[in-house]
Design a protein around this motif. Structure first.
Motif, PDB file in Angstrom:
ATOM      1  N   GLN A   1       2.499  -6.443  -6.821  1.00 56.92           N
ATOM      2  CA  GLN A   1       1.525  -6.916  -6.072  1.00 56.92           C
ATOM      3  C   GLN A   1       0.234  -5.913  -6.023  1.00 56.92           C
ATOM      4  OE1 GLN A   1       3.408  -6.881  -2.236  1.00 56.92           O
ATOM      5  NE2 GLN A   1       4.169  -8.947  -2.529  1.00 56.92           N
ATOM      6  N   GLN A   2      -0.838  -6.247  -6.111  1.00 56.38           N
ATOM      7  CA  GLN A   2      -2.177  -5.307  -6.111  1.00 56.38           C
ATOM      8  C   GLN A   2      -2.099  -4.507  -4.729  1.00 56.38           C
ATOM      9  OE1 GLN A   2      -3.908  -4.993  -8.673  1.00 56.38           O
ATOM     10  NE2 GLN A   2      -5.419  -3.571  -7.844  1.00 56.38           N
ATOM     11  N   VAL A   3      -2.211  -3.269  -5.005  1.00 54.89           N
ATOM     12  CA  VAL A   3      -2.613  -2.413  -3.593  1.00 54.89           C
ATOM     13  C   VAL A   3      -3.923  -2.493  -3.034  1.00 54.89           C
ATOM     14  CG1 VAL A   3      -2.461  -0.025  -2.709  1.00 54.89           C
ATOM     15  CG2 VAL A   3      -0.704  -0.772  -4.333  1.00 54.89           C
ATOM     16  N   PRO A   4      -4.081  -3.061  -1.834  1.00 53.98           N
ATOM     17  CA  PRO A   4      -5.365  -3.223  -1.216  1.00 53.98           C
ATOM     18  C   PRO A   4      -6.236  -1.666  -1.190  1.00 53.98           C
ATOM     19  CG  PRO A   4      -3.560  -3.296   0.556  1.00 53.98           C
ATOM     20  CD  PRO A   4      -3.087  -3.291  -0.842  1.00 53.98           C
ATOM     21  N   ARG A   5      -7.370  -1.585  -1.073  1.00 52.44           N
ATOM     22  CA  ARG A   5      -8.142  -0.385  -0.959  1.00 52.44           C
ATOM     23  C   ARG A   5      -8.014   0.028   0.634  1.00 52.44           C
ATOM     24  NH1 ARG A   5     -13.847  -1.544  -2.013  1.00 52.44           N
ATOM     25  NH2 ARG A   5     -12.941  -2.235  -3.912  1.00 52.44           N
ATOM     26  N   ASN A   6      -7.556   1.465   0.608  1.00 50.87           N
ATOM     27  CA  ASN A   6      -7.433   2.104   1.917  1.00 50.87           C
ATOM     28  C   ASN A   6      -8.859   2.630   2.213  1.00 50.87           C
ATOM     29  OD1 ASN A   6      -7.105   4.262   3.840  1.00 50.87           O
ATOM     30  ND2 ASN A   6      -4.752   3.818   3.630  1.00 50.87           N
ATOM     31  N   GLY A   7      -9.344   2.052   3.336  1.00 40.58           N
ATOM     32  CA  GLY A   7     -10.699   2.315   3.921  1.00 40.58           C
ATOM     33  C   GLY A   7     -10.742   4.055   4.125  1.00 40.58           C
ATOM     34  N   TYR A   8      -9.777   4.468   4.521  1.00 42.84           N
ATOM     35  CA  TYR A   8      -9.979   6.107   4.821  1.00 42.84           C
ATOM     36  C   TYR A   8      -9.776   6.802   3.757  1.00 42.84           C
ATOM     37  CZ  TYR A   8      -8.742   4.978   9.984  1.00 42.84           C
ATOM     38  OH  TYR A   8      -8.758   4.556  11.140  1.00 42.84           O
ATOM     39  N   VAL A   9      -8.972   6.451   2.722  1.00 43.81           N
ATOM     40  CA  VAL A   9      -9.026   7.397   1.684  1.00 43.81           C
ATOM     41  C   VAL A   9     -10.235   7.159   0.805  1.00 43.81           C
ATOM     42  CG1 VAL A   9      -7.743   7.481  -0.592  1.00 43.81           C
ATOM     43  CG2 VAL A   9      -6.391   7.449   1.504  1.00 43.81           C
ATOM     44  N   SER A  10     -10.817   5.751   0.764  1.00 39.13           N
ATOM     45  CA  SER A  10     -12.030   5.471   0.272  1.00 39.13           C
ATOM     46  C   SER A  10     -13.379   6.342   0.829  1.00 39.13           C
ATOM     47  CB  SER A  10     -12.573   4.095   0.161  1.00 39.13           C
ATOM     48  OG  SER A  10     -11.471   3.269  -0.268  1.00 39.13           O
ATOM     49  N   ILE A  11     -13.284   6.408   2.078  1.00 34.79           N
ATOM     50  CA  ILE A  11     -14.331   7.225   2.692  1.00 34.79           C
ATOM     51  C   ILE A  11     -14.237   8.737   2.259  1.00 34.79           C
ATOM     52  CG2 ILE A  11     -15.747   7.802   4.500  1.00 34.79           C
ATOM     53  CD1 ILE A  11     -15.016   4.818   5.498  1.00 34.79           C
TER      54      ILE A  11
ATOM     55  N   THR B   1     -13.620  14.849   4.941  1.00 32.19           N
ATOM     56  CA  THR B   1     -12.484  14.389   3.953  1.00 32.19           C
ATOM     57  C   THR B   1     -11.211  14.705   4.851  1.00 32.19           C
ATOM     58  OG1 THR B   1     -13.843  15.001   2.200  1.00 32.19           O
ATOM     59  CG2 THR B   1     -11.599  14.900   1.728  1.00 32.19           C
ATOM     60  N   ALA B   2     -10.992  16.010   5.135  1.00 30.47           N
ATOM     61  CA  ALA B   2      -9.631  16.112   5.795  1.00 30.47           C
ATOM     62  C   ALA B   2      -9.412  15.316   6.886  1.00 30.47           C
ATOM     63  CB  ALA B   2      -9.824  17.510   6.200  1.00 30.47           C
ATOM     64  N   LEU B   3     -10.186  15.164   7.944  1.00 29.24           N
ATOM     65  CA  LEU B   3     -10.038  14.027   8.979  1.00 29.24           C
ATOM     66  C   LEU B   3      -9.574  12.650   8.554  1.00 29.24           C
ATOM     67  CD1 LEU B   3     -12.726  15.519  11.698  1.00 29.24           C
ATOM     68  CD2 LEU B   3     -10.347  15.846  11.573  1.00 29.24           C
ATOM     69  N   LEU B   4     -10.283  12.263   7.576  1.00 29.48           N
ATOM     70  CA  LEU B   4     -10.097  10.913   7.174  1.00 29.48           C
ATOM     71  C   LEU B   4      -8.627  10.852   6.587  1.00 29.48           C
ATOM     72  CD1 LEU B   4     -13.639   9.680   5.895  1.00 29.48           C
ATOM     73  CD2 LEU B   4     -12.353   8.712   7.864  1.00 29.48           C
ATOM     74  N   LEU B   5      -8.419  11.876   5.737  1.00 27.31           N
ATOM     75  CA  LEU B   5      -7.115  12.097   5.096  1.00 27.31           C
ATOM     76  C   LEU B   5      -6.038  11.966   6.222  1.00 27.31           C
ATOM     77  CD1 LEU B   5      -7.247  14.411   2.161  1.00 27.31           C
ATOM     78  CD2 LEU B   5      -6.981  11.790   2.116  1.00 27.31           C
ATOM     79  N   LEU B   6      -6.167  12.481   7.386  1.00 32.97           N
ATOM     80  CA  LEU B   6      -5.058  12.540   8.488  1.00 32.97           C
ATOM     81  C   LEU B   6      -5.260  11.135   9.128  1.00 32.97           C
ATOM     82  CD1 LEU B   6      -5.851  16.056   9.971  1.00 32.97           C
ATOM     83  CD2 LEU B   6      -3.805  15.318   8.728  1.00 32.97           C
ATOM     84  N   GLY B   7      -6.336  10.547   9.252  1.00 30.03           N
ATOM     85  CA  GLY B   7      -6.588   9.121   9.601  1.00 30.03           C
ATOM     86  C   GLY B   7      -5.553   8.292   8.762  1.00 30.03           C
ATOM     87  N   ALA B   8      -5.838   8.394   7.571  1.00 29.12           N
ATOM     88  CA  ALA B   8      -5.179   7.651   6.610  1.00 29.12           C
ATOM     89  C   ALA B   8      -3.516   7.669   6.698  1.00 29.12           C
ATOM     90  CB  ALA B   8      -5.396   7.939   4.986  1.00 29.12           C
TER      91      ALA B   8
END
Length: 160
Positions: free
Chosen positions: A67-77, A105-112
């Motif tokens: 199955q294809q993995v969907p794009r993760n918006g938090y990791v993308s940004i 970057t750090a906050l979005l990684l934590l959000g992911a």
């Protein structure tokens, strides 16, 4: 007494944080069976695939189609913010943009991480790439902020 070459720390911290997206970010397992190990780039662009092992008792060990993995918006940004942080760190020695981009970057990684599903059977384990990207983004942001504000002159007066 300031360290002589402290201005290279944010540059290389942000470069290494960006390169950390090429390392494994997460490992996905189901009931102890390894399904996928995805890099930060896989999560940011949605290019990875998860295999589904046949869990039926007595069945062959073949797998069903991946199955294809969907794009993760938090990791993308956060990936885009890491790119901006690298550019800003090399463009200017005392860059506020590099500091802010590193924090984003750090906050979005934590959000992911906070948004990763955690079902009973499915386990998602963070890998070295995630931890390095988080640590190096914080390091680059912290040192960039220090360089930006440590030697800036204080306000000369109040507007009163």
């Amino acid at each position: 007494m300031p360290i002589k070459n402290l201005n290279v720390v944010p540059r290389w911290a942000h470069v290494l944080a960006l390169l950390s997206f090429l390392l494994p970010f997460v490992q996905i397992s189901c009931g102890g069976a390894h399904l996928a190990r995805l890099t930060g780039v896989n999560l940011a662009l949605g290019t990875g695939a998860i295999s589904s092992p046949n869990m039926m008792p007595g069945a062959a060990t073949s797998t069903t189609p991946a199955q294809q993995v969907p794009r993760n918006g938090y990791v993308s940004i956060s990936f885009l913010a890491a790119i901006v942080a690298v550019g800003a760190a090399f463009a200017c020695k005392k860059s506020t943009v590099a500091a802010v981009s590193g924090v984003i970057t750090a906050l979005l990684l934590l959000g992911a991480y906070a948004k990763m599903p955690s079902d009973g059977m499915i386990t998602i384990d963070l890998q070295i790439g995630f931890y390095l990207a988080l640590l190096l983004s914080c390091t680059g942001a912290g040192v960039a902020a220090y360089l930006r504000f440590a030697n800036s002159p204080p306000d000369s007066g109040s507007p009163n």
